[in-house]
Design a protein around this motif. Structure first.
Motif, short mmCIF file in Angstrom:
data_model
loop_
_atom_site.label_atom_id
_atom_site.label_comp_id
_atom_site.label_asym_id
_atom_site.label_seq_id
_atom_site.Cartn_x
_atom_site.Cartn_y
_atom_site.Cartn_z
N LYS A 120 0.70 -1.17 0.32
CA LYS A 120 -0.04 0.17 0.08
C LYS A 120 0.93 1.03 -0.05
O LYS A 120 -0.27 2.67 -0.44
N ARG A 121 2.15 1.13 0.57
CA ARG A 121 2.86 2.57 0.51
C ARG A 121 3.37 3.63 -1.03
O ARG A 121 3.53 2.06 -1.95
N GLN A 122 3.05 4.18 -1.31
CA GLN A 122 2.71 5.07 -2.79
C GLN A 122 4.33 4.99 -3.41
O GLN A 122 4.62 5.59 -4.42
N TRP A 123 5.22 5.07 -1.19
CA TRP A 123 6.80 4.73 -2.36
C TRP A 123 7.21 3.47 -2.88
O TRP A 123 8.23 3.58 -3.46
N PHE A 124 6.75 2.45 -2.81
CA PHE A 124 6.64 0.89 -3.23
C PHE A 124 6.64 0.54 -4.41
O PHE A 124 5.63 0.78 -4.55
N TYR A 125 7.16 -0.17 -6.01
CA TYR A 125 6.29 -0.03 -6.78
C TYR A 125 7.20 -1.42 -6.74
O TYR A 125 8.14 -2.14 -6.57
N GLU A 126 5.81 -2.59 -7.26
CA GLU A 126 6.56 -4.39 -7.39
C GLU A 126 6.99 -4.30 -8.61
O GLU A 126 6.15 -4.01 -10.32
N VAL A 127 8.14 -5.44 -9.17
CA VAL A 127 8.84 -5.55 -10.15
C VAL A 127 7.90 -6.53 -10.10
O VAL A 127 8.27 -7.55 -9.44
N ASP A 128 7.15 -7.53 -11.42
CA ASP A 128 7.16 -8.49 -11.67
C ASP A 128 7.85 -9.05 -12.51
O ASP A 128 8.73 -9.23 -13.46
N ILE A 129 7.77 -10.78 -12.03
CA ILE A 129 8.49 -11.53 -12.52
C ILE A 129 8.61 -12.54 -12.79
O ILE A 129 9.23 -13.53 -13.36
N SER A 130 6.87 -12.68 -12.62
CA SER A 130 6.73 -14.96 -13.01
C SER A 130 6.90 -14.13 -14.25
O SER A 130 6.96 -16.03 -14.86
N LYS A 131 6.74 -13.64 -15.07
CA LYS A 131 6.67 -13.55 -16.56
C LYS A 131 8.49 -14.72 -17.21
O LYS A 131 8.62 -15.27 -17.82
N TYR A 132 9.28 -14.29 -16.50
CA TYR A 132 10.72 -14.29 -16.99
C TYR A 132 10.59 -16.09 -15.89
O TYR A 132 11.62 -16.69 -16.50
N VAL A 133 10.32 -15.86 -15.11
CA VAL A 133 10.33 -17.43 -13.74
C VAL A 133 9.54 -18.23 -15.27
O VAL A 133 10.18 -19.50 -15.43
N SER A 134 8.86 -17.70 -16.43
CA SER A 134 7.60 -18.94 -16.70
C SER A 134 8.28 -18.42 -18.49
O SER A 134 8.78 -20.35 -18.36
N TYR A 135 9.46 -17.68 -19.09
CA TYR A 135 10.45 -18.43 -19.31
C TYR A 135 11.34 -19.55 -19.29
O TYR A 135 11.38 -19.97 -19.81
N LEU A 136 12.01 -19.18 -17.67
CA LEU A 136 12.57 -20.37 -17.43
C LEU A 136 12.13 -21.88 -17.75
O LEU A 136 12.73 -23.08 -18.00
N VAL A 137 11.08 -22.20 -16.66
CA VAL A 137 10.78 -23.35 -17.03
C VAL A 137 10.04 -23.83 -18.17
O VAL A 137 10.83 -24.44 -19.22
N ALA A 138 10.04 -22.45 -18.61
CA ALA A 138 10.15 -23.67 -20.15
C ALA A 138 11.21 -24.14 -21.43
O ALA A 138 10.84 -24.72 -22.05
N ALA A 139 12.28 -23.11 -20.74
CA ALA A 139 13.49 -23.51 -21.49
C ALA A 139 13.79 -25.06 -21.61
O ALA A 139 14.61 -25.52 -21.96
N LEU A 140 13.91 -24.84 -19.74
CA LEU A 140 14.46 -26.13 -19.45
C LEU A 140 13.41 -26.85 -19.29
O LEU A 140 14.33 -28.32 -19.99
N ASN A 141 11.94 -26.91 -19.64
CA ASN A 141 11.44 -28.38 -19.86
C ASN A 141 12.05 -29.14 -21.54
O ASN A 141 12.38 -29.98 -21.90
N GLY A 142 12.51 -27.62 -21.76
CA GLY A 142 12.70 -27.89 -23.82
C GLY A 142 13.87 -28.71 -23.80
O GLY A 142 14.37 -27.89 -25.16
N ASP A 143 14.72 -28.46 -22.48
CA ASP A 143 16.48 -28.80 -22.99
C ASP A 143 17.19 -27.47 -24.00
O ASP A 143 17.84 -27.72 -24.40
N ILE A 144 16.61 -26.41 -23.41
CA ILE A 144 16.89 -25.71 -24.92
C ILE A 144 18.39 -24.21 -23.81
O ILE A 144 17.39 -24.57 -22.85
N SER A 145 19.09 -23.94 -24.09
CA SER A 145 19.92 -22.73 -23.42
C SER A 145 19.16 -21.93 -22.98
O SER A 145 18.38 -21.20 -23.34
N ILE A 146 19.93 -21.46 -22.09
CA ILE A 146 18.87 -20.16 -20.87
C ILE A 146 19.93 -19.02 -21.45
O ILE A 146 19.42 -17.82 -20.88
N SER A 147 21.31 -19.12 -21.93
CA SER A 147 22.14 -17.92 -22.04
C SER A 147 21.45 -16.33 -22.65
O SER A 147 21.52 -16.03 -21.96
N ASP A 148 20.80 -17.27 -23.58
CA ASP A 148 19.75 -15.53 -24.29
C ASP A 148 19.12 -14.76 -22.94
O ASP A 148 18.39 -13.65 -23.13
N ILE A 149 18.22 -15.87 -22.39
CA ILE A 149 17.23 -15.80 -21.50
C ILE A 149 17.77 -14.54 -20.59
O ILE A 149 17.50 -13.48 -19.62
#
Length: 373
Positions: A331-360
Motif C-alpha cells: 500500500k505504500r506510495q513509495w513502493f513499486y513492485e517488479v513482476d518477475i513471473s513471466k521471466y520465471v515462466s520463460y525459464l521453466v519453458a526453456a529448461l523443460n525443452g532442454d534449450i539453453s537459457i543463456s539468452d534469457i
C-alpha cells in the motif's frame, strides 16, 4: 531465439511439466501456470499439481502430492522468506520460518518418491544465503542445503540474486542458476518514472557496498553512466547480533551533484544501510534517489522509509514479487513492485525443452531496445 510457444507445443515435452508449490510460494506458481497455459494450444490444461504439507497440532508435518507425477519434469516453488504463513502449534499461532519452508520442500521431494523425470527447485531467496562464509566456528547452512538437495535427486536449482554467488561451488555436479532480472528492473524504472534522463551527465549508479559491485557494474555498463560505491567501515572489536556493527559508510566515486541516483542491492533487511546512503547522497546534493532490492524484507518496519519519502530523500523503492510482501508494504506510495513471473515462466519453458537459457539470462539486447523507446 525459440519462443515459449514453440517450446511448449513440442510433442516431446508438451504436458510433461508439473508445477508444485509449497505453501508460501503458491502465488508465484499460479502466475507461472497462467503464462504457460497462455502459450499452449490448450489453455484449459493446468500444469499445477495438487500438493500439501499438513501439520499435526504438535508441529510435525508430512508432504503429500495428490496426483501422479511419474515421468514428468517437476518444478517445486519455495519461498523461504514468507513469514506470512502460519500454523497451529500447541494452541499458538506460529509463523513459518525459513527452516519450516525448507523442511516442507524436502517433504514434497520425498513425496515424489523418485518417480519424477527430473526435479528442479525454484528458490528465489536462497535458504541460508546470508551465512555464506565461516569466520569462527559457524555453520554453513546454504552449502549444506545445496548438498542435501543434490543427494535427494534435485538436478537443478534456480535462484535469483544470490547474496554470495560463489555458493555454487558447494555443488559442482548439480545445475545452479543464479539469475538477476536486470531487464525487468530497468523496464519498471523507465516506465514508472518516465521523465528520468539516463544520460551520463544526469544519471548515476551507486553500489551500496563491495558485495553489490558486480550487479551495479552491469547497470552502469549497459546504461553508459558512471558508478560510485560505498564501503562499510566496521568495528571488528565488537560483535552485535552475530556480526560486526557498521561504523560509517565511506563514499568512493565521481561527484553526484545534480544527478539522479540509482542504488541497487540484493536485500533490504532493516533498510538502515540503504537509507544511510540515501541521506549521505542528499548531503552531496544528489537530485532524486531511487532504490532497488530484489528482496524487500523491511524487517524493522516501514516507518523510516515513510519519513525518508515524506522528506524527499528517496523518490521510490523498487522490489520484486519473488518473495512475500506484506499488505502494508504493497500500500505504500513509495513502493513499486517488479513482476518477475513471466521471466520465471520463460525459464521453466526453456529448461523443460532442454534449450539453453543463456539468452534469457543475459538481456543486453532487450535493454538496448528498451532504452531506445
Amino acid at each position: 531465439m525459440t519462443t515459449p510457444e514453440e517450446l511448449l507445443n513440442r510433442t516431446s515435452n508438451f504436458g510433461r511439466i508439473a508445477l508444485v508449490a509449497t505453501e508460501g510460494a503458491v502465488e508465484m506458481a499460479k502466475m507461472v501456470d497462467d503464462y504457460l497455459r497462455s502459450w499452449t494450444d490448450d489453455s484449459s490444461r493446468t500444469y499445477l499439481v495438487s500438493s500439501q504439507c499438513p501439520r499435526f497440532s504438535s508441529g510435525d508435518a508430512k508432504g503429500m502430492i495428490n496426483e501422479t507425477i511419474r515421468g514428468r519434469d517437476m518444478y517445486i516453488f519455495v519461498d523461504v522468506g514468507n513469514y506470512g504463513c502460519t500454523y497451529d502449534l500447541f494452541g499458538y499461532k506460529n509463523h513459518m520460518s525459513p527452516d519450516d519452508h525448507y523442511q516442507d520442500l524436502k517433504r514434497l521431494i520425498q513425496a515424489a518418491g523418485g518417480k519424477a523425470h527430473r526435479i528442479s527447485v525454484i528458490m528465489p531467496i536462497l535458504y541460508g544465503g546470508r551465512q555464506h562464509k565461516r569466520n569462527f566456528r559457524e555453520s554453513l547452512d546454504s552449502a549444506c542445503m545445496l548438498q542435501e538437495l543434490h543427494s535427494m535427486g534435485v538436478t537443478n536449482l534456480i535462484t535469483f540474486d544470490a547474496h554470495a554467488p560463489m555458493i555454487e561451488n558447494a555443488v559442482p555436479l548439480m545445475g545452479f542458476d543464479n539469475i538477476i532480472p536486470y531487464y525487468q528492473i530497468l523496464k519498471k524504472l523507465k516506465r514508472t518514472f518516465k521523465d528520468l534522463d539516463y544520460s551520463k551527465e544526469r544519471f548515476m549508479v551507486i553500489s551500496p557496498d563491495e558485495g553489490a559491485m558486480q550487479r551495479n557494474m552491469y547497470y552502469s555498463s549497459v546504461l553508459g553512466v558512471d558508478m560510485g560505491m560505498f564501503y562499510k567501515r566496521r568495528d571488528y572489536s565488537v560483535m552485535v547480533n552475530g556480526h560486526n556493527p557498521i561504523v560509517a559508510h565511506e563514499y568512493l566515486g565521481a561527484p553526484v551533484n545534480g544527478k539522479d541516483i540509482f542504488i541497487t542491492d540484493d536485500i533490504i533487511s532493516s533498510g538502515e544501510s540503504m537509507l544511510d546512503i540515501a541521506y549521505e547522497m542528499k548531503k552531496k546534493n544528489a537530485r532524486d534517489i531511487y532504490c532497488y532490492a530484489t528482496y524487500g524484507l523491511f524487517t524493522n518496519g516501514l516507518e523510516k522509509f515513510d519519513k525518508a519519502y515524506e522528506d524527499g530523500v528517496i523518490k521510490g523503492v523498487l522490489g520484486t514479487n519473488l518473495t512475500y510482501r506484506s499488505p502494508e508494504l504493497s500500500k505504500r506510495q513509495w513502493f513499486y513492485e517488479v513482476d518477475i513471473s513471466k521471466y520465471v515462466s520463460y525459464l521453466v519453458a526453456a529448461l523443460n525443452g532442454d534449450i539453453s537459457i543463456s539468452d534469457i539470462i543475459d538481456p543486453k539486447t532487450k535493454i538496448a531496445a528498451l532504452l531506445k523507446e
